[in-house]
Design a protein around this motif. Structure first.
Motif, PDB file in Angstrom:
ATOM      1  N   ILE A   1     -32.996 -51.470  62.942  1.00 19.24           N
ATOM      2  CA  ILE A   1     -33.593 -50.219  62.455  1.00 19.24           C
ATOM      3  C   ILE A   1     -32.512 -49.356  61.814  1.00 19.24           C
ATOM      4  N   LEU A   2     -31.373 -49.211  62.497  1.00 19.20           N
ATOM      5  CA  LEU A   2     -30.288 -48.397  61.951  1.00 19.20           C
ATOM      6  C   LEU A   2     -29.786 -48.963  60.626  1.00 19.20           C
ATOM      7  N   GLY A   3     -29.747 -50.278  60.522  1.00 16.12           N
ATOM      8  CA  GLY A   3     -29.344 -50.899  59.258  1.00 16.12           C
ATOM      9  C   GLY A   3     -30.286 -50.538  58.127  1.00 16.12           C
ATOM     10  N   HIS A   4     -31.582 -50.525  58.420  1.00 12.29           N
ATOM     11  CA  HIS A   4     -32.573 -50.155  57.400  1.00 12.29           C
ATOM     12  C   HIS A   4     -32.511 -48.663  57.083  1.00 12.29           C
ATOM     13  N   VAL A   5     -32.373 -47.850  58.114  1.00  8.83           N
ATOM     14  CA  VAL A   5     -32.459 -46.395  57.949  1.00  8.83           C
ATOM     15  C   VAL A   5     -31.171 -45.815  57.365  1.00  8.83           C
ATOM     16  N   LEU A   6     -30.019 -46.253  57.885  1.00 12.52           N
ATOM     17  CA  LEU A   6     -28.746 -45.676  57.463  1.00 12.52           C
ATOM     18  C   LEU A   6     -27.982 -46.544  56.476  1.00 12.52           C
ATOM     19  N   GLY A   7     -28.344 -47.827  56.399  1.00  9.61           N
ATOM     20  CA  GLY A   7     -27.642 -48.719  55.482  1.00  9.61           C
ATOM     21  C   GLY A   7     -26.155 -48.755  55.783  1.00  9.61           C
ATOM     22  N   GLY A   8     -25.371 -48.695  54.745  1.00  8.78           N
ATOM     23  CA  GLY A   8     -23.919 -48.748  54.872  1.00  8.78           C
ATOM     24  C   GLY A   8     -23.303 -47.493  55.458  1.00  8.78           C
ATOM     25  N   LYS A   9     -24.107 -46.490  55.734  1.00  2.40           N
ATOM     26  CA  LYS A   9     -23.592 -45.226  56.277  1.00  2.40           C
ATOM     27  C   LYS A   9     -23.593 -45.198  57.807  1.00  2.40           C
ATOM     28  N   LYS A  10     -24.040 -46.273  58.431  1.00  2.88           N
ATOM     29  CA  LYS A  10     -24.188 -46.294  59.888  1.00  2.88           C
ATOM     30  C   LYS A  10     -22.890 -45.944  60.603  1.00  2.88           C
ATOM     31  N   GLU A  11     -21.798 -46.575  60.249  1.00  4.89           N
ATOM     32  CA  GLU A  11     -20.526 -46.328  60.935  1.00  4.89           C
ATOM     33  C   GLU A  11     -19.980 -44.938  60.623  1.00  4.89           C
ATOM     34  N   VAL A  12     -20.177 -44.467  59.397  1.00 10.81           N
ATOM     35  CA  VAL A  12     -19.715 -43.126  59.032  1.00 10.81           C
ATOM     36  C   VAL A  12     -20.471 -42.072  59.821  1.00 10.81           C
ATOM     37  N   VAL A  13     -21.778 -42.253  59.949  1.00  8.75           N
ATOM     38  CA  VAL A  13     -22.584 -41.309  60.720  1.00  8.75           C
ATOM     39  C   VAL A  13     -22.183 -41.364  62.187  1.00  8.75           C
TER      40      VAL A  13
ATOM     41  N   GLY B   1     -15.152 -38.539  45.323  1.00  5.83           N
ATOM     42  CA  GLY B   1     -15.531 -39.861  44.834  1.00  5.83           C
ATOM     43  C   GLY B   1     -15.614 -40.923  45.906  1.00  5.83           C
ATOM     44  N   LYS B   2     -15.381 -40.555  47.164  1.00  6.30           N
ATOM     45  CA  LYS B   2     -15.408 -41.510  48.268  1.00  6.30           C
ATOM     46  C   LYS B   2     -16.333 -41.006  49.359  1.00  6.30           C
ATOM     47  N   LEU B   3     -16.972 -41.934  50.029  1.00  7.63           N
ATOM     48  CA  LEU B   3     -17.768 -41.594  51.201  1.00  7.63           C
ATOM     49  C   LEU B   3     -16.830 -41.631  52.393  1.00  7.63           C
ATOM     50  N   GLY B   4     -16.744 -40.551  53.104  1.00  2.32           N
ATOM     51  CA  GLY B   4     -15.825 -40.525  54.231  1.00  2.32           C
ATOM     52  C   GLY B   4     -16.302 -39.636  55.343  1.00  2.32           C
ATOM     53  N   ILE B   5     -15.459 -39.498  56.347  1.00  2.17           N
ATOM     54  CA  ILE B   5     -15.801 -38.709  57.519  1.00  2.17           C
ATOM     55  C   ILE B   5     -16.037 -37.256  57.140  1.00  2.17           C
ATOM     56  N   ASP B   6     -15.233 -36.731  56.215  1.00  2.00           N
ATOM     57  CA  ASP B   6     -15.433 -35.342  55.818  1.00  2.00           C
ATOM     58  C   ASP B   6     -16.799 -35.149  55.192  1.00  2.00           C
ATOM     59  N   ASP B   7     -17.264 -36.133  54.432  1.00  2.00           N
ATOM     60  CA  ASP B   7     -18.592 -36.052  53.827  1.00  2.00           C
ATOM     61  C   ASP B   7     -19.673 -36.142  54.898  1.00  2.00           C
ATOM     62  N   ALA B   8     -19.509 -37.053  55.857  1.00  2.00           N
ATOM     63  CA  ALA B   8     -20.508 -37.203  56.921  1.00  2.00           C
ATOM     64  C   ALA B   8     -20.548 -35.956  57.795  1.00  2.00           C
ATOM     65  N   ALA B   9     -19.402 -35.369  58.067  1.00  2.00           N
ATOM     66  CA  ALA B   9     -19.384 -34.141  58.865  1.00  2.00           C
ATOM     67  C   ALA B   9     -20.128 -33.032  58.129  1.00  2.00           C
ATOM     68  N   GLY B  10     -19.950 -32.975  56.830  1.00  2.00           N
ATOM     69  CA  GLY B  10     -20.682 -31.989  56.035  1.00  2.00           C
ATOM     70  C   GLY B  10     -22.169 -32.236  56.079  1.00  2.00           C
ATOM     71  N   PHE B  11     -22.562 -33.501  56.035  1.00  2.00           N
ATOM     72  CA  PHE B  11     -23.979 -33.859  56.120  1.00  2.00           C
ATOM     73  C   PHE B  11     -24.561 -33.389  57.446  1.00  2.00           C
TER      74      PHE B  11
END
Length: 188
Positions: free
Chosen positions: A86-98, A170-180
């Motif tokens: 489910i997490l793979g479908h819902v979060l995709g490649g963002k699972k570990e960042v989230v 230009g990168k997906l990172g922890i700072d971006d996830a924290a902002g989310f």
């Protein structure tokens, strides 16, 4: 957050602590942070026709809410494959960042956060399945309304879209996830 309140919430938190080895406070903290993030991701996915249809199909065929009637068996089997799927479908490649962002916010290790999220995902989908039946959700618009209502009117889907690169580097990172996550809870 109704899912975490009352006797059902106590049963969910107790099951998570038993299954993951997290303390009750850790389980509560992660669940309170992860559930809105997962709902926001679901709402984001429901914003397009294919995503909405995929979620509706899952709610109608597999996640009917019966899991909520038998949580001891669910937690007793220790199987997190469904939750991880489910997490793979819902979060995709963002699972570990989230998961890492939730870890930073709660102080719980990212591995434990991932385990708790994998335990929560089928329960959340079961809860959504039950809610979608009671509210007769049958299309993407009513699904989006349901998810928005559960998020308290916040637009978690829009916030998740901004996760891709909130700081403009230009990168997906922890700072971006924290902002989310901060945006999801009205904080930065």
């Amino acid at each position: 957050m109704n899912l975490l309140n009352g006797s059902l919430g106590k049963e969910v938190i107790a099951g998570i602590t038993k299954q993951t080895g997290a303390s009750e406070d850790e389980a509560q903290s992660v669940a309170s942070t992860a559930l809105p993030a997962m709902l926001g991701a679901l709402q984001h996915n429901a914003n397009n026709q294919d995503g909405a249809q995929g979620i509706l199909n899952a709610l109608q065929s597999k996640h009917d809410g019966s899991i909520l009637d038998n949580l001891p068996d669910f937690f007793g089997n220790g199987d997190t494959r469904d939750g991880n799927g489910i997490l793979g479908h819902v979060l995709g490649g963002k699972k570990e960042v989230v998961a890492q962002s939730i870890s930073n916010k709660t102080g719980v290790s990212s591995g434990t956060v991932s385990s708790i999220m994998a335990s929560l995902a089928p329960i959340l989908m079961g809860y959504l399945g039950k809610q979608s039946r009671s509210q007769q959700v049958g299309d993407g618009n009513s699904l989006s309304d349901l998810l928005g209502g559960l998020l308290g009117g916040q637009s978690g889907g829009d916030a998740l879209g901004g996760l891709l690169d909130q700081n403009g580097d230009g990168k997906l990172g922890i700072d971006d996830a924290a902002g989310f996550l901060g945006g999801l809870f009205g904080k930065k």
